[in-house]
Design a protein around this motif. Structure first.
Motif, mmCIF file in Angstrom:
data_model
loop_
_atom_site.group_PDB
_atom_site.id
_atom_site.type_symbol
_atom_site.label_atom_id
_atom_site.label_comp_id
_atom_site.label_asym_id
_atom_site.label_seq_id
_atom_site.Cartn_x
_atom_site.Cartn_y
_atom_site.Cartn_z
ATOM 1 N N ALA A 128 0.880 -1.368 -0.114
ATOM 2 C CA ALA A 128 0.060 -0.157 0.061
ATOM 3 C C ALA A 128 0.818 1.371 0.063
ATOM 4 C CB ALA A 128 -0.907 0.040 1.160
ATOM 5 N N ALA A 129 0.298 2.345 -0.678
ATOM 6 C CA ALA A 129 0.969 3.722 -0.873
ATOM 7 C C ALA A 129 0.428 4.520 0.380
ATOM 8 C CB ALA A 129 0.806 4.183 -2.101
ATOM 9 N N TYR A 130 -0.787 4.006 0.835
ATOM 10 C CA TYR A 130 -1.553 5.012 1.851
ATOM 11 C C TYR A 130 -2.239 4.336 2.851
ATOM 12 C CZ TYR A 130 -0.624 8.629 -1.360
ATOM 13 O OH TYR A 130 0.015 9.546 -2.687
ATOM 14 N N ILE A 131 -2.242 4.159 4.102
ATOM 15 C CA ILE A 131 -2.827 3.252 5.068
ATOM 16 C C ILE A 131 -3.477 4.164 6.266
ATOM 17 C CG2 ILE A 131 -2.504 1.503 6.728
ATOM 18 C CD1 ILE A 131 0.106 0.562 5.776
ATOM 19 N N ARG B 198 -4.714 2.421 0.238
ATOM 20 C CA ARG B 198 -4.724 3.039 -1.167
ATOM 21 C C ARG B 198 -3.265 2.591 -1.849
ATOM 22 N NH1 ARG B 198 -7.434 6.621 2.257
ATOM 23 N NH2 ARG B 198 -9.705 7.240 1.437
ATOM 24 N N PHE B 199 -3.541 2.415 -3.073
ATOM 25 C CA PHE B 199 -2.387 1.883 -3.995
ATOM 26 C C PHE B 199 -2.038 2.827 -5.167
ATOM 27 C CE2 PHE B 199 -4.631 -1.649 -1.798
ATOM 28 C CZ PHE B 199 -3.694 -2.107 -1.366
ATOM 29 N N GLN B 200 -0.832 2.897 -5.668
ATOM 30 C CA GLN B 200 -0.366 3.785 -6.879
ATOM 31 C C GLN B 200 -1.203 3.027 -7.980
ATOM 32 O OE1 GLN B 200 0.955 6.250 -6.527
ATOM 33 N NE2 GLN B 200 2.379 6.023 -4.994
ATOM 34 N N SER B 201 -1.402 1.701 -8.177
ATOM 35 C CA SER B 201 -1.905 1.108 -9.302
ATOM 36 C C SER B 201 -3.086 0.290 -9.108
ATOM 37 C CB SER B 201 -0.961 0.835 -10.332
ATOM 38 O OG SER B 201 -0.109 -0.339 -9.757
#
Length: 281
Positions: free
Chosen positions: A99-102, A212-215
């Motif tokens: 994940a890019a955002y947690i 949330r993820f980058q792709s």
């Protein structure tokens, strides 16, 4: 001496033990000899080789250096530690690591990513002490994502109840709250406390995570006492995101949250009695 035969295909831990024994014997070393090189007992080497103990990353790095295995055990130990997590939790842990955002809301306990070892031991050992060291090592290993060159951005909202729920005793709680304050110094990690005064709030249904993820598609994760539930359903994501916005709005600011943590730490866990009953300053 009877040597337990391992099936290397049974689990990552079995494979690790099998390979450690095979590589050690190929190097012509006894368990005691390897132990002296990597600064542990021969007994510990034997316990890891027979899956009675779970290896740590530090141990694996030393073994790689001692046996010249070019990082094999350092790479393998990640799979071993991941396998110590409950099977239903492993898919979430894999997504968490990417994940890019947690974003998390915790109603009763400190988020697992933010726990100290002593706090994790108290939580995980509350009802079951089986393989406790392995389960603790697996939980703490999840926290390695925070030490990356580019770590995920983490935002945690904790109910004030988390600060007052005395897990593991006063010393453990004081250490845990001090750890939260230290973590707040990281620029990509924010902690807010949802005060009791907030009353009825958007998190009354329980704790949950938003990843949330980058792709990849975003996901929302919840769990009960039996299993976890992970979904990328747009409606669930929308509901989880709106609820999280409300939780952040109802929570104290980051600075005021830190002040509350300090106050609870000092007033509730600030001193421990000495053996003769006197209070320590």
């Amino acid at each position: 001496m009877h040597i337990r035969e391992l099936d290397p295909s049974a689990s990552p831990l079995d494979y690790y033990g099998y390979e450690l024994r095979r590589t050690r014997e190929a190097a012509g070393l006894t368990q005691k000899a390897l132990g002296s090189i990597v600064f542990c007992t021969g007994s510990l080497i034997g316990q890891i080789e027979t899956t009675q103990k779970v290896p740590t990353r530090e141990f694996s790095e030393r073994v790689d250096a001692a046996l010249g295995t070019d990082g094999v055990f350092s790479r393998l130990v990640g799979l071993v530690l991941r396998s110590q997590l409950p099977s239903w939790f492993q898919p979430y842990a894999e997504m968490e690591a990417r994940a890019a955002y947690i974003s998390s809301f915790q109603a009763q306990l400190v988020d697992g990513l933010l726990q100290t070892e002593a706090y994790a031991r108290a939580v995980l050992g509350a009802r079951d002490e089986g393989n406790l060291d392995g389960r603790i090592a697996a939980r703490l290993d999840r926290q390695r994502i925070m030490d990356r060159t580019e770590p995920p951005a983490i935002w945690a909202v904790l109910s004030e109840a988390v600060l007052h729920q005395e897990v593991g005793g006063r010393e453990v709680m004081r250490g845990q709250l001090a750890h939260l304050l230290a973590l707040q110094k990281r620029r990509w990690l924010e902690i807010q406390i949802l005060p009791f005064e907030a009353g009825a709030h958007a998190g009354l249904m329980g704790s949950y995570y938003l990843l949330r993820f980058q792709s990849d598609p975003d996901i929302v994760y919840t769990e009960d006492f039996v299993q976890g539930h992970m979904t990328a359903n747009p409606q669930a994501l929308r509901e989880g995101s709106v609820r999280y916005d409300h939780l952040q709005a109802a929570a104290l600011s980051v600075d005021d949250s830190a002040a509350l943590i300090i106050r609870v730490m000092e007033e509730r866990y600030g001193s421990e009695p000495e053996a003769d009953g006197r209070e320590l300053a």
